[in-house]
Scaffold this active site. Structure first.
Site, PDB file in Angstrom:
ATOM      1  N   HIS A 358       0.966  -1.120   0.063  1.00  0.00           N
ATOM      2  CA  HIS A 358      -0.027   0.047  -0.008  1.00  0.00           C
ATOM      3  C   HIS A 358       0.990   1.358   0.012  1.00  0.00           C
ATOM      4  O   HIS A 358       0.265   2.334   0.287  1.00  0.00           O
ATOM      5  CB  HIS A 358      -0.887  -0.158   1.154  1.00  0.00           C
ATOM      6  N   LYS A 546      -9.005  12.634   4.130  1.00  0.00           N
ATOM      7  CA  LYS A 546      -8.104  11.612   4.216  1.00  0.00           C
ATOM      8  C   LYS A 546      -7.148  11.746   5.160  1.00  0.00           C
ATOM      9  O   LYS A 546      -7.281  12.726   5.979  1.00  0.00           O
ATOM     10  CB  LYS A 546      -7.400  11.479   2.790  1.00  0.00           C
ATOM     11  N   ARG A 547      -6.297  10.910   5.410  1.00  0.00           N
ATOM     12  CA  ARG A 547      -5.337  10.570   6.863  1.00  0.00           C
ATOM     13  C   ARG A 547      -4.500  11.889   6.411  1.00  0.00           C
ATOM     14  O   ARG A 547      -4.134  12.279   5.423  1.00  0.00           O
ATOM     15  CB  ARG A 547      -4.777   9.550   6.798  1.00  0.00           C
ATOM     16  N   LYS A 552       0.037  13.661   1.163  1.00  0.00           N
ATOM     17  CA  LYS A 552      -1.363  14.136   0.686  1.00  0.00           C
ATOM     18  C   LYS A 552      -1.456  15.623   0.511  1.00  0.00           C
ATOM     19  O   LYS A 552      -2.567  15.995   0.018  1.00  0.00           O
ATOM     20  CB  LYS A 552      -2.420  13.452   1.684  1.00  0.00           C
ATOM     21  N   THR A 654      -9.264   5.837  -1.796  1.00  0.00           N
ATOM     22  CA  THR A 654     -10.413   5.276  -2.133  1.00  0.00           C
ATOM     23  C   THR A 654     -11.335   6.263  -1.948  1.00  0.00           C
ATOM     24  O   THR A 654     -12.686   6.156  -2.378  1.00  0.00           O
ATOM     25  CB  THR A 654     -10.870   3.960  -1.216  1.00  0.00           C
ATOM     26  N   LYS A 658     -15.204   7.282  -3.678  1.00  0.00           N
ATOM     27  CA  LYS A 658     -16.623   7.522  -3.178  1.00  0.00           C
ATOM     28  C   LYS A 658     -17.174   8.829  -3.695  1.00  0.00           C
ATOM     29  O   LYS A 658     -18.225   9.143  -3.938  1.00  0.00           O
ATOM     30  CB  LYS A 658     -16.351   7.382  -1.537  1.00  0.00           C
TER      31      LYS A 658
END
Length: 815
Positions: A358, A546-547, A552, A654, A658
């Site tokens: 991942h 998100k985390r 990110k 993911t 969504k």
């Protein structure tokens, strides 16, 4: 035969009976908690009735079973989701209405299970849903974390972690199985002995922790198949030391119990200290060993001791490296408990295990000090030594004399245990989770392994269950889709592609827009009730959820908002479309930079709120304690989905799927599954900006952040605002660390290693194009509808079908 669903009258009678027998009350005087418990018991009974239809089917049909080992299963609330999967939601809702029970109040009584944190855990939960729907025998395995990760509170803009005691009132969905408790051994020493000319090993003087299983049923959609998520709880063998207690040494009397049971207390304890690393390793071995022990016992119960067929009947999948120690654990059990020789045990392990990677971030590839393994898992360490010796011999044959290369690929090297190397070397399949990610694994991360065994490497792009992420969380849109193309898409997501022509239907677009607006109102009401923040539903809802991690690039989003703020401040007569920027994220407790970024985002929000004009055009909302149930409100309400990671760093994502499935348009880099979203919707229905993964790779040698700073006055102004008191007058240097890392780097490292400043201009300019398109409502709604219509690739049903075809080779049960 078709399973008979409960009628409205049966549901009403059952709820009332549960209230009378469990709580001695009626609907009229029941508390919300009692109403939830009664309703959940009724739904659970219906699930377990279905379980009886498939209980012995695997044994009778001699079917292969997959054990999916993951440190996280972010399952979310089960009550509503189970109603959907029972295909009986309508009857349950009508029964609640007729009994005068407020469904919203009842649903919110359910605690959010603290079994996961981010996409890794949510992916695992979606996979269990699809495995069960497709009638494939499976069991998820993890830890029954008593307090989860943490409950996030925002205090003066800072993240504060408080315990998330989600099990305080118990978990109505779980079924304890104390009779299947197994022992896990830590520490001690290993003694060799001879028997019939063969050397065996016994483990002595170890400390024992019991692993007690609790099973949570997972029901398939419109199916009698029920699988289970097995969570393991740590329990001390000795509950209390009476000798210490009788001496009045009460703390010491409970010490051994507390040290044992802390293993299942917290998800991802801070591992900055040696003690933290020790606890994490204990957690990983604890649930891995317990799960492997159960899988072996289950195999023996069904097939006896026919070890030759073990890999044909058992598949064990490692979700990231956290459960990697399961590989040597299976070898240990086969060697020490059942007397198999090394070659046979190793062959069985290689053919049984598969591994999903991942991350491509080198720092995220898990490593442990060898000394820690020697101390806590002495027999496992011995097995790893033998595995490493054999692996290095194979590598020497492939790369003679290339010691550095071999060291890079070894399991034990430089006084560390390299878990990713263990996974790649001793599994039969290694997969990435998006096309670009799998390509990077082959070309960079595991290139040398790929050269040796190219057929081992496959790609399986992630997916999400559309049952939770569209049918359950967005009932308005789901009903509209039914009206347009029928309801076949609910069982076969490929059918949703029939929605594409409706992007050109003005009446459909209008209804689509009305549903989006209703969902915005629903989210705004939730945020106001829980955080007291008002959100304007007429504004654009722009979300990044998100985390919290530097790659990110929530930081880039915050800097972009500051640039928009400055533009509003400098042009008081210029028109701007009101926009609400929504953030949802938790930062790991020990990740200081991520926590500082949360403070920065909230400081930007405070700055905006103090400006007379900007406050009417920009709103910055940080969702407190972002979780699955909040995501179920956020995804349907969002119009712009920010997926802005540094290209080449995000394995898949993911959340992007969504948002897309619910009609949000993606603003992102060509990274992770964004690339496949681009392929599905086409370049006109997604907004791509910034460097490519190849350009990022080249940029490590050529990029100079200070050049961007010196040549771009807008960026220079934003950077200066980080340290001149604009954001925090009482402490102007609060964000100096961020300023310094972007321009000068950390500890001699590269400045701006995630290319925030480099991509910032492209990011802002692409947003401006988005705003122009958004103002053309027909154009924008067409893009939104097409995003939903093109989302079929991203259902987890397709993902699981690919895993099964390429890796597991399970056969659906005939029920």
């Amino acid at each position: 035969m078709e399973f008979q669903r409960m009628t409205v009258e049966q549901i009403k009678d059952s709820i009332q009976n549960k209230l009378r027998t469990q709580f001695a009350c009626e609907v009229s005087d029941a508390t919300p908690e009692q109403l939830y418990q009664a309703l959940a018991l009724v739904v659970r009974d219906e699930i377990m009735q279905r379980r009886s239809y498939s209980r012995d089917a695997r044994k009778e049909q001699q079917a292969k079973k997959v054990y999916y080992l993951s440190a996280e299963f972010l399952v979310g609330r089960a009550l509503h989701n189970n109603m959907v999967n029972l295909v009986n939601e309508k009857n349950y809702m009508q029964a609640l209405d007729e009994l005068g029970i407020d469904r919203g109040v009842v649903f919110e009584e359910e605690p959010e299970p603290g079994l996961g944190n981010g996409g890794l855990g949510r992916l695992a939960a979606c996979f269990l849903d699809s495995l069960t729907t497709l009638k494939l025998p499976a069991m998820g395995c993890t830890i029954r974390y008593e307090f989860g990760l943490f409950r996030q509170k925002l205090v003066d803009g800072y993240q504060v972690e408080v315990p998330d005691n989600w099990l305080a009132a118990g978990n109505i969905w779980e079924i304890p199985h104390p009779e299947e408790t197994v022992e896990i051994h830590f520490g001690g020493r290993i003694e060799a002995y001879e028997d019939n000319g063969r050397t065996y090993y016994r483990h002595l003087d170890y400390k024992t922790v019991q692993a007690v299983p609790y099973d949570i049923p997972v029901v398939g959609y419109d199916s009698t198949k029920v699988n289970f998520l097995r969570t393991w709880s740590a329990r001390s063998v000795q509950q209390i030391d009476m000798m210490h207690f009788n001496r009045g040494q009460y703390v010491q009397a409970m010490e051994e119990r507390e040290l044992a049971e802390v293993i299942s207390k917290i998800l991802y304890p801070n591992d900055d200290s040696y003690q933290g690393k020790e606890l994490r390793l204990k957690q990983q071995y604890f649930f891995s060993s317990a799960s492997i022990q159960y899988a072996v016992k289950d195999f023996i119960d069904v097939y006896g001791y026919n070890w030759a067929i073990f890999p044909d009947k058992v598949a064990i999948h490692i979700n990231d490296t956290h459960p990697a120690v399961a590989i040597p654990e299976l070898i240990r059990i086969l060697l020490d408990d059942y007397g198999l020789d090394w070659d046979t045990a190793e062959s069985i392990a290689r053919r049984t295990f598969a591994y999903t990677n991942h991350t491509v971030l080198v720092e995220a590839l898990e490593k442990w000090p060898e000394s820690l393994f020697q101390e806590q898992l002495p027999r496992i360490y011995m097995i790893l030594q033998e595995m490493n010796t054999r692996l290095c011999a194979e590598l020497w044959d492939a790369f003679p004399g290339q010691w550095e290369r071999i060291g890079h690929m070894a399991i034990l090297a430089y006084n560390q245990v390299h878990m990713a190397n263990l996974c790649v070397a001793y599994t039969h399949s290694v997969n990435g989770v998006s096309a670009i990610h799998s390509d990077i694994l082959k070309k960079q991360t595991f290139h040398d392994f790929y050269m040796l065994e190219p057929r081992k490497f496959v790609n399986v792009t992630n997916g999400i269950t559309h049952r939770r992420w569209l049918m359950q969380c967005n009932p308005g849109l789901s009903s509209l889709i039914d009206e347009a193309i029928g309801d076949a898409w609910r069982k076969d997501m490929r059918q949703i592609e029939a929605l594409k022509p409706f992007a050109d239907d003005a009446a459909f677009r209008q209804k689509f827009d009305e549903i989006k607006y209703h969902n915005k109102l629903r989210l705004a009401d939730h945020v106001y009730r829980h955080q007291g923040i008002e959100m304007n539903p007429e504004s654009i809802f722009d979300a990044q959820a998100k985390r919290l991690h530097e790659y990110k690039r929530q930081l880039m989003n915050a800097l972009g908002i500051m640039m928009l703020y400055n533009e509003i401040d400098e042009h008081p007569d210029k028109e701007f479309r009101p926009r609400t920027f929504i953030f949802g994220a938790k930062a790991a407790p020990g990740y200081h930079r991520a926590k500082l970024t949360i403070k920065l985002i909230n400081a930007v929000g405070d700055l905006v709120r103090k400006h007379p004009r900007a406050s009417k055009l920009i709103n910055v909302v940080f969702l407190e304690n972002y979780c699955v149930s909040q995501a179920e409100l956020l995804m349907p309400a969002t119009e712009i989905s920010q997926q802005i990671s540094t290209a080449g760093k995000e394995a898949s994502g993911t959340g992007n799927m969504k948002f897309m499935m619910n009609g949000a348009v993606t603003l992102g880099t060509m990274d992770g599954a964004n690339c496949e979203i681009y392929d599905q919707v086409g370049p006109d229905n997604i907004y791509i900006f910034g460097l490519t993964a190849e350009e990022v790779d080249r940029g490590y040698a050529t990029y100079r952040a200070h050049e961007v700073y010196e040549t771009n006055p807008k960026i220079r102004r934003v950077m200066e605002q980080l340290i001149d008191g604009t954001l925090c007058p009482e402490n102007p240097r609060m964000f100096q660390e961020i300023y310094h890392s972007l321009l000068f780097g950390d500890g001699g490292g590269m400045a701006d290693p995630y290319f925030v400043l480099k991509d910032l201009t492209s990011y802002v300019n692409t947003q401006k194009q988005m705003m122009q398109d958004y103002n053309d409502r027909d154009l924008w709604l067409k893009k939104a509808v097409l995003n939903t219509a093109c989302s079929s690739l991203f259902t987890s049903d397709r993902t699981i079908e690919e895993y099964n075809k390429l890796i597991w080779h399970l056969k659906p049960l005939k029920l």
